[in-house]
Design a protein around this motif. Structure first.
Motif, PDB file in Angstrom:
ATOM      1  N   ILE A 224      11.956  -7.216  20.390  1.00  0.00           N
ATOM      2  CA  ILE A 224      11.720  -8.087  21.548  1.00  0.00           C
ATOM      3  C   ILE A 224      10.335  -8.712  21.489  1.00  0.00           C
ATOM      4  O   ILE A 224      10.132  -9.862  21.887  1.00  0.00           O
ATOM      5  CB  ILE A 224      11.931  -7.324  22.879  1.00  0.00           C
ATOM      6  N   SER A 225       9.366  -7.984  20.931  1.00  0.00           N
ATOM      7  CA  SER A 225       8.012  -8.528  20.807  1.00  0.00           C
ATOM      8  C   SER A 225       7.985  -9.679  19.807  1.00  0.00           C
ATOM      9  O   SER A 225       7.380 -10.727  20.058  1.00  0.00           O
ATOM     10  CB  SER A 225       7.040  -7.426  20.372  1.00  0.00           C
ATOM     11  N   LEU A 226       8.648  -9.488  18.664  1.00  0.00           N
ATOM     12  CA  LEU A 226       8.698 -10.538  17.645  1.00  0.00           C
ATOM     13  C   LEU A 226       9.425 -11.774  18.177  1.00  0.00           C
ATOM     14  O   LEU A 226       8.968 -12.909  18.001  1.00  0.00           O
ATOM     15  CB  LEU A 226       9.396 -10.016  16.395  1.00  0.00           C
ATOM     16  N   LEU A 227      10.561 -11.560  18.806  1.00  0.00           N
ATOM     17  CA  LEU A 227      11.321 -12.674  19.363  1.00  0.00           C
ATOM     18  C   LEU A 227      10.460 -13.495  20.320  1.00  0.00           C
ATOM     19  O   LEU A 227      10.450 -14.735  20.265  1.00  0.00           O
ATOM     20  CB  LEU A 227      12.551 -12.150  20.104  1.00  0.00           C
ATOM     21  N   THR A 228       9.725 -12.818  21.180  1.00  0.00           N
ATOM     22  CA  THR A 228       8.916 -13.501  22.190  1.00  0.00           C
ATOM     23  C   THR A 228       7.856 -14.388  21.550  1.00  0.00           C
ATOM     24  O   THR A 228       7.699 -15.555  21.929  1.00  0.00           O
ATOM     25  CB  THR A 228       8.258 -12.477  23.123  1.00  0.00           C
ATOM     26  N   VAL A 229       7.128 -13.867  20.564  1.00  0.00           N
ATOM     27  CA  VAL A 229       6.041 -14.661  19.985  1.00  0.00           C
ATOM     28  C   VAL A 229       6.571 -15.859  19.202  1.00  0.00           C
ATOM     29  O   VAL A 229       5.993 -16.958  19.271  1.00  0.00           O
ATOM     30  CB  VAL A 229       5.101 -13.804  19.115  1.00  0.00           C
ATOM     31  N   PHE A 230       7.651 -15.680  18.463  1.00  0.00           N
ATOM     32  CA  PHE A 230       8.182 -16.805  17.691  1.00  0.00           C
ATOM     33  C   PHE A 230       8.782 -17.876  18.601  1.00  0.00           C
ATOM     34  O   PHE A 230       8.634 -19.078  18.364  1.00  0.00           O
ATOM     35  CB  PHE A 230       9.218 -16.321  16.673  1.00  0.00           C
TER      36      PHE A 230
END
Length: 283
Positions: A224-230
């Motif tokens: 979820i963290s990776l998805l948010t930043v990208f």
């Protein structure tokens, strides 16, 4: 590409073991975002350990949030995870409605409705947590439930490995709760594991990566963290998930090669330099 935006993270914070905000914050920082952390609980370890100690925030949870209202801060995204109970969720939903009105916030709300796995609620939760999460979903733009959480929220009979048609039925029910973007995590497809992405008025797609015969705490928090930043950097949800999946598989592979235990969690630190590079070069 320097980031000055601040992302609000609403999640628990374990002192030992990789999970929740202890993963969210360093990944967001690696992507050059500042983080405002609103802790829902403080724990000695994450709940996978035995004998963990919990410190409830009690009234401080909303006192922290209300103090932030006095500060000139806007958030491009609000990321939510584990809540102590249904009452705390309701407090946060009320707060979310207020800050959007008072500060004209146009934040993307990304929700991981952490409350269940393996076909049942986590110990200590009762049915009211489902009602609370449904209310939060009505205010969310993107949700990432696992299969168990998706079925509980949709009020459908649990299927551990749903077919394509069952996934479509499941996501349609979740769209009816409010969010335009539904991502089911932990989906098995063609001997791989990954995400089932359903966006309103779009054909659903699978974004998959290698399946390992083991589990690591913190995998969902990493995703979820990776998805948010990208996604905040301008990628579509599908491309954001593809980039996230590549890095997630790399972290899983490193963890597997190291023989890490489930409780000590995924070795996400190995991908932090790549996150920083990808965000700087916008690739």
């Amino acid at each position: 590409m320097m980031k000055t935006e601040m992302i609000m993270v609403v999640n628990d914070w374990p002192g030992l073991g990789k999970a929740a905000a202890s993963i969210n914050v360093p990944i967001l920082n690696a992507a050059q975002y500042e983080v405002a952390l609103l802790p829902t609980l403080l724990l000695s370890t994450h709940t996978g350990f035995e004998g963990f100690v919990i410190k409830s925030l009690g009234d401080s949870f909303m006192e922290f949030a209300k103090h932030w209202q006095t500060q000139p801060v806007k958030y491009p995204a609000i990321l939510t995870g584990y809540f102590e109970n249904a009452a705390q969720i309701e407090q946060f939903v009320t707060y979310l409605e207020i800050i959007r009105l008072d500060q004209a916030q146009d934040a993307i709300v990304v929700t991981d409705p952490i409350m269940a796995e393996g076909g049942q609620l986590y110990p200590g939760f009762t049915e009211d947590i489902i009602t609370g999460m449904r209310h939060l979903l009505s205010q969310s733009d993107i949700i990432l439930p696992n299969i168990t959480e998706a079925y509980l929220l949709a009020d459908l009979p649990y299927q551990p490995r749903p077919t394509h048609d069952e996934l479509c039925q499941l996501t349609e029910k979740l769209h009816q709760l409010g969010p335009d973007n539904v991502i089911i995590t932990g989906v098995h497809h063609n001997e791989q594991i990954g995400f089932f992405l359903s966006q309103k008025d779009h054909e659903p797609v699978y974004i998959m990566h290698q399946y390992y015969e083991t589990e690591y705490c913190g995998t969902g928090d990493t995703a979820i963290s990776l998805l948010t930043v990208f996604h905040l950097a301008g990628d579509s949800l599908e491309n954001s998930l593809k980039k996230s999946s590549i890095l997630l598989e790399e972290a899983m592979n490193v963890s597997y090669q190291q023989g890490r235990s489930r409780n000590m969690g995924i070795n996400f630190e190995k991908i932090l330099p790549k996150i920083a590079t990808m965000m700087t070069k916008n690739i």
